[in-house]
Design a protein around this motif. Sequence first.
Motif, PDB file in Angstrom:
ATOM      1  N   PHE A 301     -20.325 -21.281 -26.288  1.00 20.14           N
ATOM      2  CA  PHE A 301     -18.404 -21.364 -26.337  1.00 20.14           C
ATOM      3  C   PHE A 301     -18.613 -20.178 -24.657  1.00 20.14           C
ATOM      4  O   PHE A 301     -17.004 -21.139 -23.657  1.00 20.14           O
ATOM      5  CB  PHE A 301     -17.527 -20.174 -26.863  1.00 20.14           C
ATOM      6  N   GLY A 302     -18.909 -18.928 -24.065  1.00 19.53           N
ATOM      7  CA  GLY A 302     -18.628 -18.483 -22.590  1.00 19.53           C
ATOM      8  C   GLY A 302     -18.922 -19.242 -21.908  1.00 19.53           C
ATOM      9  O   GLY A 302     -18.830 -19.629 -21.030  1.00 19.53           O
ATOM     10  N   LYS A 305     -17.090 -22.229 -21.362  1.00 18.25           N
ATOM     11  CA  LYS A 305     -15.601 -21.778 -20.559  1.00 18.25           C
ATOM     12  C   LYS A 305     -15.370 -21.723 -19.459  1.00 18.25           C
ATOM     13  O   LYS A 305     -14.169 -21.848 -18.285  1.00 18.25           O
ATOM     14  CB  LYS A 305     -15.428 -20.811 -21.096  1.00 18.25           C
ATOM     15  N   ASN A 306     -16.587 -21.189 -18.909  1.00 15.50           N
ATOM     16  CA  ASN A 306     -17.121 -20.545 -17.285  1.00 15.50           C
ATOM     17  C   ASN A 306     -17.160 -22.105 -16.629  1.00 15.50           C
ATOM     18  O   ASN A 306     -16.303 -22.129 -15.795  1.00 15.50           O
ATOM     19  CB  ASN A 306     -18.175 -19.838 -17.021  1.00 15.50           C
ATOM     20  N   SER A 309     -14.217 -24.576 -15.739  1.00 18.96           N
ATOM     21  CA  SER A 309     -13.043 -24.429 -14.221  1.00 18.96           C
ATOM     22  C   SER A 309     -14.138 -25.842 -12.945  1.00 18.96           C
ATOM     23  O   SER A 309     -13.038 -25.524 -12.373  1.00 18.96           O
ATOM     24  CB  SER A 309     -13.607 -23.528 -14.371  1.00 18.96           C
ATOM     25  N   GLN A 315     -11.851 -30.076 -18.198  1.00 19.33           N
ATOM     26  CA  GLN A 315     -11.316 -29.107 -18.934  1.00 19.33           C
ATOM     27  C   GLN A 315      -9.682 -29.292 -19.277  1.00 19.33           C
ATOM     28  O   GLN A 315      -9.064 -29.502 -20.678  1.00 19.33           O
ATOM     29  CB  GLN A 315     -11.060 -27.977 -17.445  1.00 19.33           C
ATOM     30  N   ASN A 319      -8.238 -28.782 -23.288  1.00 20.75           N
ATOM     31  CA  ASN A 319      -6.903 -27.871 -23.267  1.00 20.75           C
ATOM     32  C   ASN A 319      -6.014 -29.237 -24.398  1.00 20.75           C
ATOM     33  O   ASN A 319      -5.832 -29.229 -25.223  1.00 20.75           O
ATOM     34  CB  ASN A 319      -6.567 -28.051 -22.028  1.00 20.75           C
ATOM     35  N   ASP A 324     -10.192 -24.193 -27.646  1.00 23.70           N
ATOM     36  CA  ASP A 324     -10.624 -22.124 -26.920  1.00 23.70           C
ATOM     37  C   ASP A 324     -11.043 -21.988 -27.320  1.00 23.70           C
ATOM     38  O   ASP A 324     -11.602 -20.905 -28.570  1.00 23.70           O
ATOM     39  CB  ASP A 324      -8.398 -21.963 -28.218  1.00 23.70           C
ATOM     40  N   PHE A 325     -11.829 -21.818 -26.026  1.00 26.57           N
ATOM     41  CA  PHE A 325     -12.862 -21.119 -26.176  1.00 26.57           C
ATOM     42  C   PHE A 325     -13.149 -19.276 -26.219  1.00 26.57           C
ATOM     43  O   PHE A 325     -14.228 -19.320 -25.736  1.00 26.57           O
ATOM     44  CB  PHE A 325     -13.698 -21.862 -24.688  1.00 26.57           C
ATOM     45  N   ASP A 326     -11.879 -19.691 -26.645  1.00 30.03           N
ATOM     46  CA  ASP A 326     -11.836 -17.542 -26.910  1.00 30.03           C
ATOM     47  C   ASP A 326     -12.448 -17.613 -28.538  1.00 30.03           C
ATOM     48  O   ASP A 326     -11.840 -16.318 -28.516  1.00 30.03           O
ATOM     49  CB  ASP A 326     -10.211 -16.880 -25.980  1.00 30.03           C
TER      50      ASP A 326
END
Length: 345
Positions: A301-302, A305-306, A309, A315, A319, A324-326
């Motif tokens: 997931f980290g 997320k990076n 971008s 992206q 969304n 939600d990659f947190d």
Amino acid sequence: MSFFDGRDDLRRDFLKQNGWADASAALIAQDWAARRYWRLSSNDNTRILMESVPDNHPDSTPGHKISDMVKIGQWLSSIGLHVPDIESVDQYNGFVLLEDIGSQTLPLQIEPYETALEVLQKIHIEYHGNALDLPSYKGSRVDEGKRRIIEQLLPLIRGSKNNGDEVSQYLKIWGEIEANLPDCPQTFLHIDYHAENIMWLPDDRGIRRCGILDYQGAHYGPLPYDLTNLLEDIRRDVSADMKDALLSRFCEDISTEEKEIFKTWYKVLALQFHCRVAGQLIKLFQIRGDQKHLEYMPRVFGYLKNELSAFPALQSLFNDLGFDFDIIPEITPDRISDFVAQDAF
């Protein structure tokens, strides 16, 4: 019922035929395919027994054939790389007796990683055209696997089944991204080139300090792919400084234009790799009930997320779909059964 159930007699017969009937056998690994490994010990000698779905079995799949392992291993050895010697093969029953090259995986240090990088450079120098008639990366199950993030993961994030349009929307954007990519050099791809498939042999010399495993799934495809597996590893964190140093070294003898092509493809292939793995971890859990691989999900997931971008259209779609990659969704057999399609890729 597991493929491996009820095979004890076959395994004993193979070991007897090859002089290892009295050896102790310890199960040391089962990889992501239908394949597992035993370490045999007898009178201070050791070997590795690989047990696999036979080539003639209905469940045998491209990239997991014993015949491919033999063919590709012979070529890698011929160019000076260290792969385990094959002592005996039973393709009909699915057994291979191998040299034991140890269990020390690639240390997370710059020198071993530089050596692993040199292995790839050696392969790229020696491999001409599609010499081994390897399957193409484009359109392969590896390439198509990027859809797994939508088919396997999205339903668990939303807590509902997909409605049928999500995959086509997602693949349409990927098609547009790929249509605008520059041509990329094509070469031999190990396909699973990460630290656990590279044994570190410090007493050997040069590139032979890296003992290469699990190469039978090799493909022919875009040059940066194996580096994404090595440096964007889901099992460990390679520091940004170390990653930058290794990428700079890999590209030091190519032109500025070639570097830009390499960087562009590296970003694309890294994102596709993590999109595939994000769903593959769920599929493995569904098949085997083993939660070990789910431990990698936060790191995946980290990465996602990076990496997203750099791809605004993807992206935006993620969304809109509710990613939600947190937050890691709850992954349980019941939720998979309720929300993930039975025929999900």
